[in-house]
Design a protein around this motif. Structure first.
Motif, PDB file in Angstrom:
ATOM      1  N   ALA A  63       0.841  -1.206   0.000  1.00  0.00           N
ATOM      2  CA  ALA A  63       0.000   0.000   0.000  1.00  0.00           C
ATOM      3  C   ALA A  63       0.877   1.258   0.000  1.00  0.00           C
ATOM      4  O   ALA A  63       0.586   2.237  -0.707  1.00  0.00           O
ATOM      5  N   GLU A  64       1.961   1.210   0.778  1.00  0.00           N
ATOM      6  CA  GLU A  64       2.892   2.349   0.821  1.00  0.00           C
ATOM      7  C   GLU A  64       3.549   2.546  -0.542  1.00  0.00           C
ATOM      8  O   GLU A  64       3.705   3.673  -1.027  1.00  0.00           O
ATOM      9  N   GLU A  66       2.353   1.674  -3.436  1.00  0.00           N
ATOM     10  CA  GLU A  66       1.360   2.172  -4.405  1.00  0.00           C
ATOM     11  C   GLU A  66       1.202   3.684  -4.280  1.00  0.00           C
ATOM     12  O   GLU A  66       1.056   4.385  -5.281  1.00  0.00           O
ATOM     13  N   LYS A  67       1.251   4.189  -3.050  1.00  0.00           N
ATOM     14  CA  LYS A  67       1.188   5.653  -2.859  1.00  0.00           C
ATOM     15  C   LYS A  67       2.448   6.307  -3.431  1.00  0.00           C
ATOM     16  O   LYS A  67       2.387   7.334  -4.106  1.00  0.00           O
ATOM     17  N   HIS A  68       3.590   5.676  -3.151  1.00  0.00           N
ATOM     18  CA  HIS A  68       4.884   6.197  -3.616  1.00  0.00           C
ATOM     19  C   HIS A  68       4.949   6.227  -5.146  1.00  0.00           C
ATOM     20  O   HIS A  68       5.591   7.105  -5.741  1.00  0.00           O
ATOM     21  N   ALA A  70       3.030   7.204  -7.307  1.00  0.00           N
ATOM     22  CA  ALA A  70       2.553   8.454  -7.913  1.00  0.00           C
ATOM     23  C   ALA A  70       3.706   9.430  -8.153  1.00  0.00           C
ATOM     24  O   ALA A  70       3.643  10.272  -9.058  1.00  0.00           O
TER      25      ALA A  70
END
Length: 203
Positions: A63-64, A66-68, A70
């Motif tokens: 999840a981290e 996936e945010k990164h 971007a």
């Protein structure tokens, strides 16, 4: 060697899979990097006892990542390098070069995340994989050029080496045309003179 995977490994399997790999790959990479355990009875019990936590930790890291992603996906960096007229670099572009350029643009990545399938040794635009997590892989573009102008042309889809060879061929053709035209004029100039000489001889 038979091992239990602690994370997804491309072409091998996912968490909890028991797979056979070469001893060297296991000893030199998977085991020391805590990506797997030897598949013995004791480790099977350890894995089963901790499986829920291992999966939860993996989900949190994914999840981290996936945010990164971007901040990384689709980035394009330019590296200016000297090369021969055929586009061969004097040297090659390293993983460190790519990481430094991406991080200067706010990517926040490490060398271990870059997947460079073969060294970059020519100018051009290259798609490079960045593995932020075993299940989160993004692409960036690395634009290797001899000048900022060339980099802009390449970004617009121009093959600068092919264009350069076309320009050279056009110049050579133009030069050949001028040479032939010049010879033609000399032949035309010589023809009347030869005719005059012939008339004088007859007279």
């Amino acid at each position: 060697m038979e091992i239990i995977l602690l994370e997804r490994i491309e072409k091998l399997g996912t968490i909890g899979d028991v797979v056979n790999v070469k001893d060297g790959y296991a000893r030199n990479y998977l085991l020391p990097n805590k990506k797997a355990l030897r598949a013995n009875e004791a480790n099977r019990k350890v894995f089963e006892a901790n499986k829920a936590k291992i999966v939860a930790d993996n989900d949190a890291r994914r999840a981290e990542a996936e945010k990164h992603s971007a901040n990384v996906e689709g980035k394009s960096v330019v590296l200016i390098r000297a090369s021969s007229n055929a586009g061969q670099l004097y040297g090659s572009v390293s993983v460190r070069d790519i990481v430094d350029a991406l991080n200067a643009d706010g990517a926040g990545i490490s060398k271990s995340m870059i997947v460079l399938e073969r060294p970059i040794k020519t100018i051009g635009v290259f798609d490079v994989k960045v593995t932020l997590h075993p299940e989160v892989v993004v692409l960036v573009k690395v634009n290797v050029a001899r000048s900022p102008d060339e980099a802009e042309q390449q970004a617009a889809g121009v093959d600068v080496i092919a264009a350069m060879f076309e320009d050279d061929a056009a110049e050579a053709a133009a030069a050949a045309g001028e040479f032939e035209a010049g010879n033609g004029e000399e032949v035309e100039a010589e023809a009347p003179a030869a005719a005059e000489a012939s008339e004088e001889a007859e007279g």
